[in-house]
Design an enzyme around this catalytic site. Structure first.
Site, PDB file in Angstrom:
ATOM      1  N   ASP A  20       0.817  -1.220   0.000  1.00  0.00           N
ATOM      2  CA  ASP A  20       0.000   0.000   0.000  1.00  0.00           C
ATOM      3  C   ASP A  20       0.851   1.269   0.000  1.00  0.00           C
ATOM      4  O   ASP A  20       1.943   1.292   0.560  1.00  0.00           O
ATOM      5  CB  ASP A  20      -0.917  -0.021   1.229  1.00  0.00           C
ATOM      6  CG  ASP A  20      -2.020   1.012   1.131  1.00  0.00           C
ATOM      7  OD1 ASP A  20      -2.291   1.502   0.018  1.00  0.00           O
ATOM      8  OD2 ASP A  20      -2.609   1.346   2.176  1.00  0.00           O
ATOM      9  N   ASN A  68     -10.649  -2.681  -6.433  1.00  0.00           N
ATOM     10  CA  ASN A  68      -9.819  -1.768  -7.233  1.00  0.00           C
ATOM     11  C   ASN A  68     -10.420  -1.428  -8.607  1.00  0.00           C
ATOM     12  O   ASN A  68     -10.009  -0.457  -9.243  1.00  0.00           O
ATOM     13  CB  ASN A  68      -8.397  -2.329  -7.434  1.00  0.00           C
ATOM     14  CG  ASN A  68      -7.521  -2.224  -6.202  1.00  0.00           C
ATOM     15  OD1 ASN A  68      -6.629  -3.038  -5.991  1.00  0.00           O
ATOM     16  ND2 ASN A  68      -7.758  -1.223  -5.365  1.00  0.00           N
TER      17      ASN A  68
HETATM   18  C1  FPP Z   1      -1.622   0.236  -3.431  1.00  0.00           C
HETATM   19  O1  FPP Z   1      -1.242   1.572  -3.520  1.00  0.00           O
HETATM   20  C2  FPP Z   1      -1.153  -0.560  -4.538  1.00  0.00           C
HETATM   21  C3  FPP Z   1      -1.920  -1.147  -5.510  1.00  0.00           C
HETATM   22  C4  FPP Z   1      -3.391  -1.030  -5.572  1.00  0.00           C
HETATM   23  C5  FPP Z   1      -1.339  -1.919  -6.602  1.00  0.00           C
HETATM   24  C6  FPP Z   1      -0.098  -2.713  -6.348  1.00  0.00           C
HETATM   25  C7  FPP Z   1       0.495  -3.016  -7.670  1.00  0.00           C
HETATM   26  C8  FPP Z   1       1.813  -2.953  -7.975  1.00  0.00           C
HETATM   27  C9  FPP Z   1       2.867  -2.672  -6.977  1.00  0.00           C
HETATM   28  C10 FPP Z   1       2.249  -3.108  -9.403  1.00  0.00           C
HETATM   29  C11 FPP Z   1       2.427  -4.436 -10.013  1.00  0.00           C
HETATM   30  C12 FPP Z   1       2.683  -5.619  -9.143  1.00  0.00           C
HETATM   31  C13 FPP Z   1       3.215  -6.802  -9.558  1.00  0.00           C
HETATM   32  C14 FPP Z   1       3.191  -7.958  -8.599  1.00  0.00           C
HETATM   33  C15 FPP Z   1       3.835  -7.008 -10.892  1.00  0.00           C
HETATM   34  P1  FPP Z   1      -2.382   2.669  -3.607  1.00  0.00           P
HETATM   35  O2  FPP Z   1      -2.581   3.036  -5.031  1.00  0.00           O
HETATM   36  O3  FPP Z   1      -3.604   2.191  -2.914  1.00  0.00           O
HETATM   37  O4  FPP Z   1      -1.710   3.853  -2.811  1.00  0.00           O
HETATM   38  P2  FPP Z   1      -2.458   5.015  -2.004  1.00  0.00           P
HETATM   39  O5  FPP Z   1      -3.264   4.350  -0.928  1.00  0.00           O
HETATM   40  O6  FPP Z   1      -1.330   5.824  -1.462  1.00  0.00           O
HETATM   41  O7  FPP Z   1      -3.298   5.768  -2.997  1.00  0.00           O
END
Ligand code: FPP
Length: 246
Positions: A20, A68
């Site tokens: 996250d 998501n």
């Molecule tokens: C949370 O940060 C992250 C995600 C929803 C996506 C995670 C995906 C990756 C790291 C990319 C690809 C992964 C692989 C395994 C190839 P957020 O967007 O919720 O952050 P925020 O809460 O600060 O907005």
């Protein structure tokens, strides 16, 4: 990187991660959210490498939840692109590291191009015997449990099982994680103290580790620190401390 501080005899078998804070990392660095996800993918790669190096047998990364889909369309699109890139561009490395790829979640309802790339990499790595890298994709714990309940009800209706057959073990077998042991350690980054519909059944006895860092800043050293912290814990599974010492 200080890998020697790890006790090699107490490596968690399964580590699960809620990655996250990509968006907030991007904001902090005055960048678009996509850039945060891109950096987050680099962290996913580093954590995969170090987990495999120290002998973790299962690593689960929460890459995309059922919830998501509610994000803006261009962000969903770029996350899917990063996933495709992640499993295709790193395929040779996965094979070199003897890592087997697996997906948990509602695979059937993913876009065709994502399914194709992921499937190709699953097939290519299927005989690998090192760590299993599990990507939770279009995953939601409540969805998974409802599917398990439906499958059990179906078996009962068909007289394949009786009421007394329904226990922890049977329920676990009907989840998308059926072949995977429960996580020993769950890591969440970005300073949030929530589980967000992730592996609710499976983390009943997991140790929880919360990091203040945003996911793009969580790299090999931070993973090692989390393992060292885990190794200091006493896991009692409902027993008393003195019972465990006997
Ligand atoms: C949370 O940060 C992250 C995600 C929803 C996506 C995670 C995906 C990756 C790291 C990319 C690809 C992964 C692989 C395994 C190839 P957020 O967007 O919720 O952050 P925020 O809460 O600060 O907005």
């Amino acid at each position: 990187m200080h890998i020697d501080i790890i006790d090699k005899t107490k490596i968690p078998q399964h580590v699960a991660v809620i990655m996250d804070g990509n968006g907030r990392w991007a904001k902090k660095h005055k960048q678009e959210r996509f850039f945060g996800h891109k950096k987050g993918a680099e962290s996913a790669k580093e954590v995969t490498e170090i987990a495999s190096e120290i002998g973790v047998k299962y690593l689960t990364l929460y890459a995309f939840s059922k919830e998501n889909w509610n994000r803006p369309e261009d962000e969903v699109h770029s996350l899917m692109g990063l996933l495709i890139q992640g499993v295709t561009e790193n395929l040779d490395q996965l094979n070199d590291l003897n890592i087997k790829l697996k997906i948990i979640g509602d695979f059937e309802n993913l876009p065709e191009n994502v399914k194709k790339s992921v499937d190709d990499s699953i097939i290519s790595t299927k005989d690998n015997t090192g760590m299993t890298l599990i990507i939770a994709l279009n995953y939601g714990s409540r969805w998974e449990m409802i599917e398990a309940v439906k499958s059990i009800a179906e078996s009962y209706k068909n007289n394949d099982i009786t009421l007394n057959d329904i226990d922890d073990k049977l329920f676990s077998q009907r989840l998308t994680t059926c072949e995977i042991p429960d996580p020993d350690l769950l890591i969440r980054t970005s300073g949030e103290f929530r589980i967000s519909n992730f592996l609710l059944w499976q983390i009943s006895y997991s140790e929880l580790f919360f990091s203040e860092l945003y996911w793009p800043d969580f790299r090999k050293q931070q993973f090692i620190d989390a393992i060292v912290d885990y190794q200091k814990r006493e896991r009692r599974f409902g027993k008393t401390s003195s019972q465990l010492k006997k």
